[in-house]
Design a protein around this motif. Structure first.
Motif, PDB file in Angstrom:
ATOM      1  N   UNK A 178       0.853  -1.203   0.000  1.00 12.86           N
ATOM      2  CA  UNK A 178       0.000   0.000   0.000  1.00 12.86           C
ATOM      3  C   UNK A 178       0.881   1.244   0.000  1.00 12.86           C
ATOM      4  N   UNK A 180       3.934   1.536  -1.021  1.00 13.38           N
ATOM      5  CA  UNK A 180       4.644   1.676  -2.301  1.00 13.38           C
ATOM      6  C   UNK A 180       3.744   2.329  -3.342  1.00 13.38           C
ATOM      7  N   UNK A 181       2.484   1.907  -3.383  1.00  8.07           N
ATOM      8  CA  UNK A 181       1.532   2.537  -4.324  1.00  8.07           C
ATOM      9  C   UNK A 181       1.338   4.005  -3.938  1.00  8.07           C
ATOM     10  N   UNK A 182       1.221   4.256  -2.628  1.00  4.43           N
ATOM     11  CA  UNK A 182       1.061   5.636  -2.155  1.00  4.43           C
ATOM     12  C   UNK A 182       2.235   6.518  -2.576  1.00  4.43           C
ATOM     13  N   UNK A 184       4.016   6.240  -5.183  1.00  2.50           N
ATOM     14  CA  UNK A 184       3.850   6.596  -6.600  1.00  2.50           C
ATOM     15  C   UNK A 184       2.996   7.843  -6.720  1.00  2.50           C
TER      16      UNK A 184
END
Lengths: 210, 108
Positions: A178, A180-182, A184
Motif C-alpha cells: 500500500x 509503495x503505491x502511495x 507513486x
C-alpha cells in the motif's frame, strides 16, 4: 498521501482511544502555542483555504485507488502550529462523510501531522541547498509523504487489527505494498505542490515568509 | 554562500530516486490491482472484502445513526464551548479584540 482507510472496529477501543488522546494533546499544545503567539489574520485565512482545499482533494479518488492529501502544502504554507488544527478538521469532516472511521480520526491526525511537520522542516531546510522553490517544495512534499506512510504502518502495527488471523509480518508486507503505491502518488503530489508553491512564490512571496 | 541550483549532476540522485520509487510503485500497483482505497487497505491487513458498514466486531459508529448523532452532537458542543468560553487574543491585523477574562469579542 497516507491515510488509514479502515472502518471503526478495526482497532481495539483501547488503541482507538489512545491515538485520540495523543492527537488531542497535540491539538491542545497547538492551541496553547497559538494563544501565546501573535498570529496574522492573513495566516488564519490561508489556513481556512488550505483546509477546504485539502478536504476537497481528500475526496477525489484518482484512478488506481489513491488520493492526494495536500498535507505537505499545509505544512509549507501554514506551519506546524496551525497544521494539527487543519488536519484535525479535515479528518473530522472526512469521517463525517464515511471517509475513514471516527475511531481512526486520532490516528489519522497523527499520520497527517507527521506529513505536515516533515514537509515544513524540509522546506525550511532546503532553502540552504537550493533557491528554487519548486525543488524545495517538491522534495519537502516527497519527504513528508514518505514519513506519513511510515507513520501509518507503525500505527497500524502497534495497534493491531481486530478479527484477523494475519501475523504482524504479513500485515507489514501488505501495508508495504500500500505504501509503495502511495509513494507513486506522492511523486504526482510532489510535482503539484512544487508548481503551486513556485507560483505562490512568484505572485505572493510574502505568503511563504520570503 | 548562495546555493547553486545549476550545478551539474546535482539533481541526478534525486531523479534516480524518483524513477526508482515510480518503478516500485508500478510493481506494487500491478500486484494489488486497480481497486478502491478501502479495499486496498482491507486486503493489506487481511480483513474480508465487503461493505465496511457490515463490521460486527468492536465499535461500529459508521452506519449507526444513533452513535453517529451522539458523536456529531458531542463535537458540536465541544466546538461551541471552545468558541464561547475560550478568550481570544487580539490579532495583528484583525478587527476583533479580547475583553479580558470574559472572552467576549468587541468590535472596534
Amino acid at each position: 498521501m497516507a491515510h488509514i482507510h479502515l472502518e471503526d472496529g478495526s482497532f481495539t477501543l483501547f488503541w482507538a482511544a489512545a491515538w485520540w488522546v495523543v492527537a488531542l494533546v497535540l491539538i491542545g499544545v497547538a492551541l496553547f502555542l497559538l494563544r501565546f503567539r501573535r498570529t496574522d489574520n492573513k495566516k488564519i485565512i490561508l489556513a481556512a483555504f488550505v483546509t477546504a482545499a485539502a478536504f476537497a482533494v481528500f475526496q477525489v479518488q484518482i484512478p488506481g485507488g489513491v488520493h492526494l492529501n495536500l498535507t505537505p502544502l499545509i505544512g509549507i504554507l501554514t506551519g506546524p502550529v496551525l497544521g494539527p488544527l487543519i488536519v484535525f478538521i479535515v479528518n473530522i469532516l472526512s469521517a463525517a462523510i464515511g471517509h475513514g472511521g471516527w475511531g481512526l480520526v486520532g490516528a489519522n491526525v497523527l499520520v497527517n501531522f507527521s506529513e505536515v511537520l516533515i514537509a515544513y522542516a524540509t522546506f525550511r531546510g532546503m532553502k540552504r541547498m537550493t533557491p528554487d522553490l519548486f525543488s524545495q517544495a517538491g522534495v519537502a512534499t516527497f519527504a513528508g509523504l514518505f514519513v506519513g506512510n511510515v507513520m501509518m504502518i507503525v500505527l497500524i502495527l502497534v495497534s493491531g487489527i481486530q478479527g484477523v488471523s494475519q501475523t504482524q509480518s504479513q500485515i507489514l508486507a501488505g501495508l508495504s505494498l500500500v505504501a509503495a503505491v502511495n509513494m507513486g502518488a506522492a511523486i504526482i503530489e510532489a510535482f503539484i505542490t512544487g508548481f503551486i508553491v513556485a507560483y505562490i512564490g512568484k505572485i505572493r512571496p510574502d505568503m511563504l515568509d520570503r | 554562500m548562495e546555493p547553486d541550483s545549476a550545478a551539474p549532476g546535482r539533481w541526478g540522485p534525486v531523479l534516480f530516486l524518483l524513477i526508482l520509487v515510480a518503478a516500485i510503485a508500478v510493481v506494487a500497483f500491478s500486484r494489488t490491482g486497480s481497486i478502491p482505497i478501502e479495499d486496498r487497505y482491507r486486503q493489506a491487513v487481511g480483513l474480508p472484502a465487503g461493505n465496511p458498514e457490515e463490521a460486527t466486531f468492536g465499535i461500529s459508529v459508521e452506519g449507526d445513526p444513533v452513535l453517529y448523532g451522539i458523536v456529531v452532537i458531542a463535537l458540536l458542543a465541544a466546538g461551541f464551548a471552545a468558541y464561547r468560553y475560550l478568550p481570544m487574543k487580539e490579532t495583528e491585523t484583525g478587527p476583533e479584540k479580547c475583553s479580558g477574562e470574559t472572552g467576549k469579542i468587541q468590535r472596534r
